[in-house]
Design a protein around this motif. Structure first.
Motif, short mmCIF file in Angstrom:
data_model
loop_
_atom_site.label_atom_id
_atom_site.label_comp_id
_atom_site.label_asym_id
_atom_site.label_seq_id
_atom_site.Cartn_x
_atom_site.Cartn_y
_atom_site.Cartn_z
N HIS B 219 0.84 -1.20 0.00
CA HIS B 219 0.00 0.00 0.00
C HIS B 219 0.88 1.26 0.00
CE1 HIS B 219 -2.88 3.04 1.06
NE2 HIS B 219 -2.30 3.23 2.24
N ALA B 220 1.90 1.24 0.85
CA ALA B 220 2.80 2.40 0.93
C ALA B 220 3.51 2.62 -0.41
CB ALA B 220 3.82 2.21 2.05
N ARG B 221 3.88 1.52 -1.06
CA ARG B 221 4.54 1.65 -2.38
C ARG B 221 3.58 2.26 -3.40
NH1 ARG B 221 9.31 -0.65 -1.55
NH2 ARG B 221 9.38 -2.52 -0.27
N ASP B 222 2.32 1.87 -3.32
CA ASP B 222 1.32 2.42 -4.23
C ASP B 222 1.13 3.92 -3.99
OD1 ASP B 222 1.01 -0.12 -5.19
OD2 ASP B 222 -0.86 -0.54 -4.10
N VAL B 223 1.12 4.27 -2.70
CA VAL B 223 0.97 5.69 -2.35
C VAL B 223 2.17 6.48 -2.88
CG1 VAL B 223 0.96 7.31 -0.41
CG2 VAL B 223 -0.53 5.31 -0.36
N ALA B 224 3.35 5.91 -2.71
CA ALA B 224 4.58 6.58 -3.20
C ALA B 224 4.52 6.75 -4.72
CB ALA B 224 5.81 5.77 -2.80
N ALA B 225 4.02 5.73 -5.41
CA ALA B 225 3.90 5.82 -6.87
C ALA B 225 2.90 6.90 -7.25
CB ALA B 225 3.48 4.47 -7.45
N MET B 226 1.85 7.02 -6.44
CA MET B 226 0.85 8.07 -6.70
C MET B 226 1.51 9.45 -6.56
SD MET B 226 -2.65 8.79 -4.59
CE MET B 226 -1.80 9.24 -3.08
N TYR B 227 2.35 9.63 -5.52
CA TYR B 227 3.04 10.91 -5.35
C TYR B 227 3.88 11.21 -6.60
CZ TYR B 227 1.97 10.48 -0.30
OH TYR B 227 1.35 10.34 0.91
N GLU B 228 4.58 10.19 -7.09
CA GLU B 228 5.42 10.37 -8.29
C GLU B 228 4.58 10.83 -9.47
OE1 GLU B 228 8.72 10.27 -9.12
OE2 GLU B 228 8.95 10.31 -6.93
N SER B 229 3.37 10.25 -9.58
CA SER B 229 2.52 10.58 -10.72
C SER B 229 2.00 12.01 -10.67
CB SER B 229 1.32 9.61 -10.79
OG SER B 229 0.35 9.97 -9.82
N TRP B 230 2.11 12.63 -9.50
CA TRP B 230 1.63 14.00 -9.36
C TRP B 230 2.55 15.01 -10.04
CZ3 TRP B 230 0.25 14.37 -3.40
CH2 TRP B 230 -0.93 13.64 -3.15
N SER B 231 3.76 14.59 -10.42
CA SER B 231 4.73 15.57 -10.92
C SER B 231 4.15 16.39 -12.07
CB SER B 231 6.03 14.89 -11.32
OG SER B 231 5.76 13.97 -12.37
N GLU B 232 3.27 15.75 -12.85
CA GLU B 232 2.69 16.51 -13.97
C GLU B 232 1.60 17.49 -13.51
OE1 GLU B 232 -0.39 13.16 -15.71
OE2 GLU B 232 1.78 12.87 -15.97
N LEU B 233 1.22 17.40 -12.24
CA LEU B 233 0.21 18.33 -11.72
C LEU B 233 0.85 19.58 -11.10
CD1 LEU B 233 -2.16 15.81 -9.88
CD2 LEU B 233 -2.39 16.69 -12.19
N ALA B 234 2.19 19.60 -11.06
CA ALA B 234 2.88 20.74 -10.45
C ALA B 234 2.53 22.02 -11.20
CB ALA B 234 4.38 20.50 -10.46
N GLN B 235 2.32 23.07 -10.45
CA GLN B 235 1.99 24.38 -11.05
C GLN B 235 3.08 25.38 -10.71
OE1 GLN B 235 -1.98 25.66 -9.96
NE2 GLN B 235 -2.81 23.60 -10.22
N VAL B 236 3.40 26.23 -11.67
CA VAL B 236 4.49 27.18 -11.46
C VAL B 236 4.20 28.47 -12.22
CG1 VAL B 236 5.83 26.30 -13.42
CG2 VAL B 236 7.03 27.41 -11.52
N ASP B 237 4.70 29.57 -11.69
CA ASP B 237 4.63 30.86 -12.37
C ASP B 237 6.06 31.22 -12.74
OD1 ASP B 237 4.30 33.50 -13.17
OD2 ASP B 237 3.88 34.26 -11.16
N GLU B 238 6.37 31.16 -14.03
CA GLU B 238 7.71 31.57 -14.47
C GLU B 238 7.59 33.01 -14.93
OE1 GLU B 238 9.37 28.76 -17.21
OE2 GLU B 238 9.31 27.13 -15.75
N PHE B 239 8.11 33.91 -14.10
CA PHE B 239 7.91 35.34 -14.29
C PHE B 239 9.14 35.97 -14.94
CE2 PHE B 239 8.03 39.71 -12.40
CZ PHE B 239 6.86 40.20 -12.95
N MET B 240 8.96 36.50 -16.14
CA MET B 240 10.04 37.17 -16.88
C MET B 240 11.28 36.28 -17.00
SD MET B 240 9.70 41.12 -15.62
CE MET B 240 8.29 42.09 -16.11
N MET B 241 11.05 34.99 -17.28
CA MET B 241 12.15 34.03 -17.29
C MET B 241 12.81 33.86 -18.67
SD MET B 241 13.12 32.73 -14.47
CE MET B 241 13.92 31.21 -15.02
N ASP B 242 12.19 34.35 -19.73
CA ASP B 242 12.66 34.04 -21.08
C ASP B 242 14.16 34.28 -21.29
OD1 ASP B 242 10.29 33.07 -21.84
OD2 ASP B 242 9.62 34.84 -22.97
N ASP B 243 14.64 35.43 -20.86
CA ASP B 243 16.05 35.77 -21.08
C ASP B 243 16.78 36.00 -19.76
OD1 ASP B 243 14.69 37.98 -20.34
OD2 ASP B 243 15.66 39.35 -21.75
#
Lengths: 183, 352
Positions: B219-243
């Motif tokens: 069960h704990a391994r499944d939960v850990a795998a679920m946490y890993e799968s969340w990486s695509e749910l990460a949200q970020v604000d990249e502010f004036m990062m282009d250059d």
């Protein structure tokens, strides 16, 4: 372009309400704005201040250190916040309690008017914050005076007797600001 | 677009939670969270089928949330520093049992009783492990009143989908800040995801208590795998990062103060940008992995916590991506928060 005002006084003088009425007015005008407040644990008699910022783009820091205007309801706020006005900015001070010779800077404008006295003459010292609001809106042009008056009528309309006093207080504040701008 | 309304952070969060379908709230007042409890105490009885309870303590409150959620209600609690410490056992229990809940921490200053002023000092406590045992919460770290309202709205769906605790990490500054926001509409309570596992719904189906059997480790391994799968749910604000040649790292209210300073330096031609994680866990590692070592000269971290907590995640993300970029860090804490002017002064030292 950001414009900012810091209002300060004793808890119980209506500083928080004054700032809130100001930000309610910005929303009526579809402006971008923030209201940031700090107040002590004790409600009445403690220190109370709030910062309102308006801008035409997303506002970053709401806790702006240096502001365009300070509205000082009492002496401690006058002393504490005088240094935080940008050069060329304006100190609006309640001269019923703050003496003009307390001014120490020569690179900012000072406007003194007897706000507490006016509120007492209106018939209720609690209208002090609305006197201040009327004066500030008209003097600074940061928000529309008309819009602010409509907000006062809307938000303070629960007690009709006080509402009439508040409207009168607002108008006298506006009239004082017109006089101050003329001289 | 509907006309925006002026809301205080704490109250916008509360109203948005109700619109997202929060049916049950239990909590105990504590500055600077109190407006949440106050607002919900008044508001929830006005709505049909909602229950507000002021627990006799935070310990009781989190266990009431556990019970309400276990029988199928979308449930939330809110607290600050010490209150969260008292809730730690309950939070751990919830995450072990796979019972979803939304937990709000309006951070105040310092360890112990601390002060009521704003700080970012609960970052590690919330993001490390949810109480004892090592399970985690999905964590949002908003920096505006609008984001706070939007994130708590989404939090209930995430909590239900993954059967986890979702934490909203704000601070006294954001809780008390007033801004114009547009709140999302009320969810139809009958259309919320069906909790097949909840005690009331399907007596023959899987129950809340997943674990403590022979398959506990799995069960704990499944939960850990679920946490890993969340990486695509990460949200970020990249502010004036282009250059950007100078990259600020910050989160929450501290990050919005950085924006003012960054704009000031940009106006003078300095190439400064910022990576602002909007989710603390999952942490937006991809933004750090994408940094160009040939272009970025310096990373400058700002946070209102002493010693640094957020910086640990920044360093870990850089190390994982094998990025060797010098980092300098500045802190305030114990109730003192960075102003934009101070941040600007520090940035000027770095870019000169």
């Amino acid at each position: 372009m950001e414009k900012s005002v810091l209002m300060g006084g004793f808890g119980g003088q209506g500083v928080q309400t004054c700032g809130k009425l100001l930000i309610y007015t910005t929303a009526e005008q579809d402006m971008i704005a923030t209201f940031y407040s700090q107040y002590g644990g004790a409600m009445r008699g403690g220190t109370s201040n709030c910062t309102v910022i308006t801008s035409d783009e997303e506002i970053g820091a709401p806790n702006k250190k240096n502001v365009d205007y300070v509205v000082a309801f009492n002496i401690p706020s006058f002393k504490k916040f005088e240094e935080r006005i940008v050069p060329g900015g304006t100190m609006i001070a309640n001269s019923t309690v703050i003496s003009e010779d307390m001014a120490t800077r020569d690179d900012i404008n000072y406007v003194f008017f007897p706000a507490t006295q006016i509120a007492e003459d209106v018939g209720n010292v609690k209208t002090l914050n609305v006197v201040m609001l009327g004066f500030f809106c008209e003097y600074s042009g940061m928000v529309s005076t008309e819009a602010a008056k409509a907000v006062v009528a809307d938000k303070m309309g629960k007690k009709p007797a006080l509402l009439e006093l508040n409207k009168k207080a607002f108008d006298i504040g506006v009239a004082e600001a017109k006089k101050a701008k003329a001289c | 677009m509907a006309k925006k309304e002026v809301w205080q952070g704490n109250e916008a969060l509360s109203e948005s939670a109700l619109r997202a379908g929060c049916r049950f709230f239990a909590g105990y007042p504590i500055t600077p969270q109190t407006e949440i409890t106050e607002y919900l105490a008044k508001r929830m009885p006005q709505l049909e089928g909602r229950v507000f309870l002021q627990g006799e303590s935070e310990l009781a409150s989190i266990n009431m949330v556990y019970g309400a959620s276990a029988i199928g209600a979308r449930a939330m609690t809110a607290t600050s520093g010490q209150g969260l410490a008292l809730m730690a056992e309950g939070l751990s229990q919830l995450s072990d049992a796979g019972v979803p809940a939304v937990v709000v921490d309006v951070m105040r200053a310092g360890p112990g009783n601390g002060g009521t002023e704003s700080s970012q000092g609960d970052y590690s406590f919330v993001s490390g492990s949810l109480g004892h045992g090592g399970f985690k919460a999905f964590i949002f770290g908003p920096s505006t009143v609008q984001e706070t309202a939007d994130m708590v709205y989404d939090a209930f769906d995430i909590a239900d989908k993954y059967r986890v605790v979702v934490a909203i990490l704000i601070d006294g500054m954001l809780g008390h800040l007033i801004e114009a926001v547009e709140l999302k509409p009320f969810r139809d309570m009958d259309s919320l995801p069906f909790r097949q596992w909840a005690e009331k719904n399907d007596p023959t189906g899987p129950k809340v208590h997943w674990c403590m059997g022979p398959n506990w480790e799995q069960h704990a391994r499944d939960v850990a795998a679920m946490y890993e799968s969340w990486s695509e749910l990460a949200q970020v604000d990249e502010f004036m990062m282009d250059d950007a040649e100078y990259v600020v790292t910050a989160w929450g209210t501290c990050a919005r103060c950085c924006k003012t300073a960054i704009r000031a330096l940009r106006a003078e031609g300095y190439k400064v940008g910022m990576i602002r994680p909007k989710t603390i866990f999952p942490f937006p590692k991809q933004s750090f992995a994408a940094l160009d070592e040939g272009k970025v000269k310096q990373i400058i971290n700002f946070e209102n916590a002493i010693p640094e907590q957020f910086l640990v995640d920044v360093k870990a993300a850089l190390a994982e991506a094998r990025k060797d970029i010098p980092i300098v860090s500045y802190t305030h804490g114990m109730g003192t928060c960075f102003t934009a002017d101070e941040i600007e002064a520090k940035l000027r030292e770095v870019v000169k």
